[in-house]
Design an enzyme around this catalytic site. Structure first.
Site, PDB file in Angstrom:
ATOM      1  CB  ALA A   1      21.489  49.775   9.797  1.00  0.00           C
TER       2      ALA A   1
ATOM      3  CG  ASN B   1      23.785  54.842   1.135  1.00  0.00           C
ATOM      4  OD1 ASN B   1      24.938  54.928   1.558  1.00  0.00           O
ATOM      5  ND2 ASN B   1      22.927  55.822   1.251  1.00  0.00           N
TER       6      ASN B   1
ATOM      7  CB  THR C   1      10.847  43.718  25.658  1.00  0.00           C
ATOM      8  OG1 THR C   1      10.706  43.940  27.053  1.00  0.00           O
ATOM      9  CG2 THR C   1      10.084  42.485  25.228  1.00  0.00           C
TER      10      THR C   1
ATOM     11  CB  CYS D   1      14.424  68.623  -0.654  1.00  0.00           C
ATOM     12  SG  CYS D   1      13.781  69.078  -2.248  1.00  0.00           S
TER      13      CYS D   1
HETATM   14  C1  LIG Z   1      19.429  52.289   5.070  1.00  0.00           C
HETATM   15  C2  LIG Z   1      20.806  52.432   5.548  1.00  0.00           C
HETATM   16  C3  LIG Z   1      21.095  52.633   6.908  1.00  0.00           C
HETATM   17  C4  LIG Z   1      20.011  52.836   7.939  1.00  0.00           C
HETATM   18  O1  LIG Z   1      19.368  51.653   8.278  1.00  0.00           O
HETATM   19  P1  LIG Z   1      18.024  51.707   9.139  1.00  0.00           P
HETATM   20  O2  LIG Z   1      17.766  50.285   9.498  1.00  0.00           O
HETATM   21  O3  LIG Z   1      16.983  52.279   8.226  1.00  0.00           O
HETATM   22  O4  LIG Z   1      18.266  52.561  10.334  1.00  0.00           O
HETATM   23  C5  LIG Z   1      22.410  52.696   7.294  1.00  0.00           C
HETATM   24  N1  LIG Z   1      23.408  52.572   6.399  1.00  0.00           N
HETATM   25  C6  LIG Z   1      23.184  52.393   5.093  1.00  0.00           C
HETATM   26  C7  LIG Z   1      24.330  52.257   4.161  1.00  0.00           C
HETATM   27  C8  LIG Z   1      21.875  52.320   4.619  1.00  0.00           C
HETATM   28  O5  LIG Z   1      21.676  52.164   3.323  1.00  0.00           O
END
Ligand SMILES: *Cc1c(COP(=O)(O)O)cnc(C)c1O
Length: 404
Positions: free
Chosen positions: A73, A153, A242, A328
């Site tokens: 993400a 999150n 790929t 931290c």
């Molecule tokens: C975990 C997270 C990401 C990052 O996703 P990855 O696949 O680990 O790069 C981005 N946005 C939110 C809200 C997340 O909780």
């Protein structure tokens, strides 16, 4: 019961056995390159990728032509922001986001700022929800993108997505959402919500790490993106490289499972989360819920335990794998920027713990966790002169501290 108890599903999740089983043959037997057009190995791999693309699309109400596979993400968010910024630079240079986005958005926004884009941060209410009327005032004819996370999150607050989507449509602005925490937890429909770009990732929904997707709307409007990764023109030229066939198969399966089990799984997870919160509230005073009481993810609980420093709390309950409201940095302990943006005071922010419940959490684990949290907080408070003074009715703000 396996210790420590995992209550950190917002950070990542284990691969579901069903997902793992589906992926397994793609490591060894079905190893073709999905871009190999000349033989059976390639065709089989390509078919698997296209099947997965449909599974991902189905979970969010999209068409399979609108799904681009990425490495995470973080990459999806980078591609959305940078891709729009570069493609629509002639139309405008203004991007609006929120102060409590994941770093993958905030750091990308900062990088764009250095390149001359203007970034504004929409005000939030004390639960972390976007104030849509404020957003409406901020959109100008130079605004090319609004990026608002679906659900946060840390505190789990869910944004008024349909309202934001409607506003963006009316004003002709592209609407991106980081939906990593929402997908698979709450129903997501890109058309009903007016979403133009959406990031999701496999490892937060019981798929493997290092594979993800970006939804890119194809009609009303057709969103165009400049590529960040060049070479070979895979994924409609938007993301060369790929394809991670095994990972993509896992992501697809994870989406299929999530869509299937969500109606049964989420009430169960919510009940476990509520059970934990009820037990904590029944035994402890001076505990505060962070984030929205109802408009929140069913699996999230974020609590400030006044007079208990988060790090000491974490040390006292090593049998629980949870996250604290502090990060931290090299030398100091910084309170979470999310809690800060919600107006949680620095002292209280340092006492915050994020619990996240998942598919494999049991009632036994929740009861153990509740007991552990309650005992640890009581122990720390017994040792805290501040807590004692507060209980005696002394206004701590009026105390003149001597010494350093
Ligand atoms: C975990 C997270 C990401 C990052 O996703 P990855 O696949 O680990 O790069 C981005 N946005 C939110 C809200 C997340 O909780």
């Amino acid at each position: 019961m396996k210790l420590p108890i995992y209550l950190d599903y917002h950070a990542t999740s284990p691969v579901d056995p069903e997902v793992f089983k589906t992926m397994t043959p793609y490591f060894t037997e079905i190893f073709g390159n999905a871009a190999s057009r000349n033989h059976e190995y390639g065709w089989t791999a390509e078919a698997a990728v296209e099947f997965a693309r449909k599974q991902v699309a189905d979970l969010i109400g999209a068409s399979e032509k609108e799904i681009i596979f990425t490495s995470g993400a973080t990459e999806s968010n980078n591609l959305a922001l940078q891709g729009v910024a570069e493609m629509y630079a002639e139309k405008g240079n203004h991007i609006i986001t929120t102060p409590i986005e994941h770093k993958a958005i905030l750091d990308t926004a900062h990088a764009l700022e250095k390149k001359g884009f203007k970034i504004d941060y929409v005000p939030l209410d004390s639960y972390g929800r976007v104030i849509v009327a404020e957003l409406a005032k901020m959109i100008t004819d130079k605004t090319i993108l609004v990026s608002v996370m679906f659900a946060n999150n840390e505190v789990g607050t869910i944004n008024p997505m349909a309202e934001i989507g409607k506003l963006c449509k009316e004003r002709g602005v592209i609407f991106h959402t980081d939906a990593v925490q929402a997908v698979g937890k709450v129903p997501v429909d890109v058309n009903a919500l007016g979403i133009d770009l959406l990031s999701l990732t496999a490892h937060k929904i019981y798929g493997p790490k290092g594979v993800a997707a970006l939804y890119v709307r194809r009609k009303n409007p057709r969103v165009r993106l400049s590529a960040m990764m060049h070479g070979g023109g895979h994924e409609k030229g938007m993301r060369s490289g790929t394809l991670n066939v095994t990972g993509i198969v896992g992501l697809g399966k994870a989406c299929e499972v999530a869509g299937r089990v969500m109606p049964i799984e989420m009430p169960k997870i919510k009940a476990l989360r509520d059970r934990l919160w009820q037990k904590i509230q029944a035994e402890l005073d001076e505990v505060f819920l962070n984030g929205h009481p109802t408009e929140r993810l069913p699996n999230n609980l974020n609590v400030s335990f006044a007079y208990c420093e988060g790090e000491s709390l974490m040390m006292g309950m090593k049998e629980l794998a949870v996250s604290s409201g502090s990060a931290c940095t090299s030398a100091s302990l910084e309170p979470s920027y999310v809690l800060k943006a919600l107006g949680v005071g620095e002292d209280l922010a340092h006492t915050s713990i994020r619990f996240s419940v998942g598919r494999f959490t049991t009632e036994e684990e929740i009861d153990f966790a509740a007991k552990k949290v309650i005992a640890t907080v009581k122990k720390l408070r017994d040792l805290s002169p501040l807590y004692e003074m507060a209980k005696e009715g002394i206004d701590l703000k009026s105390v003149v501290w001597t010494g350093h």
